[in-house]
Design an enzyme around this catalytic site. Sequence first.
Site, PDB file in Angstrom:
ATOM      1  N   TYR A  58       0.864  -1.186   0.000  1.00  0.00           N
ATOM      2  CA  TYR A  58       0.000   0.000   0.000  1.00  0.00           C
ATOM      3  C   TYR A  58       0.896   1.230   0.000  1.00  0.00           C
ATOM      4  CZ  TYR A  58      -4.020  -2.982   1.347  1.00  0.00           C
ATOM      5  OH  TYR A  58      -5.014  -3.931   1.396  1.00  0.00           O
ATOM      6  N   LEU A 211     -18.359  -1.605   2.908  1.00  0.00           N
ATOM      7  CA  LEU A 211     -19.126  -0.471   2.354  1.00  0.00           C
ATOM      8  C   LEU A 211     -18.917  -0.377   0.849  1.00  0.00           C
ATOM      9  CD1 LEU A 211     -18.399   2.134   5.170  1.00  0.00           C
ATOM     10  CD2 LEU A 211     -20.457   0.741   4.832  1.00  0.00           C
ATOM     11  N   ARG A 213     -16.267   0.003  -0.724  1.00  0.00           N
ATOM     12  CA  ARG A 213     -15.316   1.103  -0.962  1.00  0.00           C
ATOM     13  C   ARG A 213     -16.008   2.460  -0.949  1.00  0.00           C
ATOM     14  NH1 ARG A 213     -10.717  -1.588  -3.010  1.00  0.00           N
ATOM     15  NH2 ARG A 213     -11.086  -3.795  -3.301  1.00  0.00           N
ATOM     16  N   GLY A 214     -17.025   2.561  -0.120  1.00  0.00           N
ATOM     17  CA  GLY A 214     -17.759   3.818   0.036  1.00  0.00           C
ATOM     18  C   GLY A 214     -19.041   3.856  -0.773  1.00  0.00           C
ATOM     19  N   SER A 217     -22.056   3.448   1.341  1.00  0.00           N
ATOM     20  CA  SER A 217     -21.935   4.106   2.653  1.00  0.00           C
ATOM     21  C   SER A 217     -23.029   5.139   2.882  1.00  0.00           C
ATOM     22  CB  SER A 217     -20.576   4.807   2.759  1.00  0.00           C
ATOM     23  OG  SER A 217     -20.522   5.894   1.835  1.00  0.00           O
TER      24      SER A 217
END
Length: 336
Positions: A58, A211, A213-214, A217
Amino acid sequence: MNLPTRSLGTTGPQVSALGLGCMGMSALYGESDRAESVATIHAALDAGVALLDTGDFYAMGHNEMLIGEALRAAPAAAREKALTSVKFGALRDPDGGWSGYDGRPGAVKNFAAYSLQRLGVDHIDVYRIARIDPDVPIEETVGAIAELVEKGHVRHIGLSEVGAETIRRAAATAPISDLQIEYSLISRGIEEEILPTTRELGISITAYGVLSRGLISGHFTRDRQLAAGDFRSFSPRFQGENLQHNLDLVEQLRKIAEQKGVSVAQIAIAWVLSRGDDIVPLIGARTRTRLTEALGALDVTLDDADLAAIEEAVPADAAAGDRYPAAQMAHLDSER
Ligand SMILES: NC(=O)c1ccc[n+]([C@@H]2O[C@H](COP(=O)([O-])OP(=O)(O)OC[C@H]3O[C@@H](n4cnc5c(N)ncnc54)[C@H](OP(=O)(O)O)[C@@H]3O)[C@@H](O)[C@H]2O)c1
């Protein structure tokens, strides 16, 4: 604070029922704020979140160094309780490109040596290859981690995005604590074969993308500008008609959330928590505000009527678009 805990498999540690996924603090979701990232990790530890998930790739070590910095600055008691979950194996280049996976035993030990240094810890709690190396049998990769366990550099062995056959082969090689894999209201592929297999073998699930990746959400909007390199700018689920279809699903979910007086994200996280005590959602909060919202999901109880309403609003195969672009789908042993 004391959060509810769940066990990582029959052989792994007790962890908080929610873990913190730190990826977005360094990579793949656009700009992030270093000070806020560290503050979010501290707030998570303070709230009793004991599991911090990362990958050495990452932003090429950036995320591990960030966690290392946060751990060094945390009170000793919080630092001692924190458990690290680290993925390795992805090969990068100086331009940020991706060039496959390396699961050879010598490489595994090399990756681990660097991760220990960057994190500033004397052991990694759970260590796993992010995607299997097609040229190296899983027995060799897991066997190399087992040697690290024997030497005390690693405590437990995990897996990531692998299918039932690979899970069985890995578990026949050494004790496996958990499988890290995408699982959410709109990514339910594990339910058919993978989840029954992990349950049979006493392996837990650390669920990511809870989620999506949003996307689910409740905060993601159609007009959101995404930075170059943001995963969502090339993820099939965030494109054109797919995005509109998926956001329409979120609006169905919002009605249920509003009736219960909670947020959409809390419903989505609570739904994953409700699937079983063997499932630990990793929450990708990058700010204290998002973290607080996510932790609120632990107070949400979904009864049978709620679950039925959620199922009706977002049926199992409701999402439009694959969860990864085609080239990345090809690396997923879990999708074969
Ligand atoms: N094993 C694997 O292959 C794999 C793959 C991917 C990730 N992971 C791990 O799983 C972790 C979680 O994955 P993820 O970050 O994709 O999951 P996620 O929780 O589905 O998505 C996180 C994104 O959702 C948005 N969001 C909105 N409300 C939120 C809230 N209340 N709490 C948290 N996030 C909220 C945030 O975007 P904004 O900040 O833009 O609002 C955040 O960046 C990662 O950090 C990583 O450690 C593993």
